[in-house]
Write a protein that holds these residues in place. Structure first.
Motif, short mmCIF file in Angstrom:
data_model
loop_
_atom_site.label_atom_id
_atom_site.label_comp_id
_atom_site.label_asym_id
_atom_site.label_seq_id
_atom_site.Cartn_x
_atom_site.Cartn_y
_atom_site.Cartn_z
N VAL A 1 0.88 -1.17 0.00
CA VAL A 1 0.00 0.00 0.00
C VAL A 1 0.91 1.22 0.00
N GLY A 2 0.82 2.02 -1.08
CA GLY A 2 1.68 3.19 -1.17
C GLY A 2 3.13 2.76 -1.18
N SER A 3 3.87 3.21 -0.17
CA SER A 3 5.28 2.79 -0.10
C SER A 3 5.51 1.90 1.12
N THR A 4 4.47 1.17 1.52
CA THR A 4 4.61 0.25 2.65
C THR A 4 4.37 -1.18 2.17
N LEU A 5 5.34 -2.02 2.44
CA LEU A 5 5.21 -3.44 2.09
C LEU A 5 4.86 -4.21 3.36
N SER A 6 3.85 -5.06 3.26
CA SER A 6 3.46 -5.89 4.41
C SER A 6 3.70 -7.35 4.08
N VAL B 1 3.64 -10.72 11.32
CA VAL B 1 3.33 -9.68 10.35
C VAL B 1 4.39 -8.61 10.48
N ARG B 2 4.83 -8.11 9.35
CA ARG B 2 5.83 -7.05 9.38
C ARG B 2 5.53 -6.03 8.29
#
Lengths: 153, 131
Positions: free
Chosen positions: A77-82, A110-111
């Protein structure tokens, strides 16, 4: 007083010598803790990641052995990787008293990883081989480096 | 057989093996060992090790697990939390483990070894007749 001071100095020198020994053993002079990644049973960041980049994409490599690929959930999401998933203990129903050794950390994880730039979230690819998760995140047109021609006059 | 399935040299920190050629850096992979009716199951985490780079052998009652982790990620490293190094760990086997029937499987970076008990030590139910 002077004698006391020398004691501290001797201690300090000893400490430095010990530090040097530890530095010398490491051929590439990298901190020792970088390789001491296992086992991870304490509350800590899991999975551990390495991040690399070239002009086209960012590459995240996560150390996650023994995770069922179906349970692995990678999203951007956007510039966040989960990265989320579950590492199970051994297959089958094993009684706790049957264990002789239990060193492998297990459980759900989860990270969220803040990426250094925006990525093209529609073309993200994830590959899970030999317990390593590799996520390829292409850069967007905005974040790709642009070659600028130099005019010679 | 519980007390004999002990790690021979326990390696907790990365170390270098004695070698005249080059320094080999390795870590001991974490393992789970549990006992079943048939024998022992050893499960070890060896991420980044391909099947052909994994060596499992038994010499003089010592089980050796050795793996070479190799994985190439393109690009320049920006941020690093771990380093893939080689895996090495040894276990002393009990006499009652049938060394000719050890099976190994590698899946998703996890090595599973099945060590079967020798036939004569498999527990048998003996009926007691009262008469």
């Amino acid at each position: 007083m002077m004698a006391d001071w020398n004691h501290w100095q001797t201690l300090e020198r000893l400490r430095r010598e010990i530090d040097n020994v530890f530095n010398e053993t490491d051929a590439r002079r990298e901190p020792v803790f970088r390789t001491a990644f296992l086992p991870g049973r304490a509350a800590r960041r899991y999975p551990l990641i390495n991040l690399s980049a070239d002009t086209e994409a960012l590459y995240v490599e996560a150390l996650a052995p023994g995770v069922d690929p179906d349970m692995l959930n990678v999203s951007v999401v956007g510039s966040t990787l989960s990265i989320a998933g579950e590492k199970r203990r051994v297959a089958g129903d094993v009684q706790p008293e049957a264990f002789h050794r239990s060193e492998r950390a297990t459980g759900k994880f989860v990270r969220h990883i803040a990426l250094p730039m925006e990525v093209d979230e529609h073309n993200v690819q994830a590959d899970y081989t030999h317990g390593l998760l590799t996520v390829t995140l292409p850069k967007t047109a905005k974040t790709k480096p642009k070659q600028i021609a130099v005019q010679v006059s | 057989m519980a007390e004999q399935t002990v790690v021979a040299p326990e390696i907790q920190t990365p170390n270098t093996t004695e070698s005249t050629r080059h320094h080999e850096r390795y870590v001991a992979p974490p393992v789970d060992i549990h006992e079943t009716r048939e024998g022992l199951v050893v499960v070890a985490d060896v991420p980044g090790v391909a099947q052909e780079a994994l060596e499992v052998r038994v010499d003089d009652n010592v089980l050796t697990i050795r793996g070479h982790a190799r994985h190439a990620v393109p690009g320049d490293v920006i941020y690093r939390e771990y380093e893939l190094v080689n895996f090495f760990r040894q276990f002393e086997l009990h006499d009652k483990v049938d060394q000719s029937r050890i099976t190994a499987a590698l899946q998703c970076g996890v090595l599973t070894l099945h060590l079967l008990k020798a036939e004569e030590v498999t527990p048998r139910q003996i009926e007691v007749r009262v008469g």
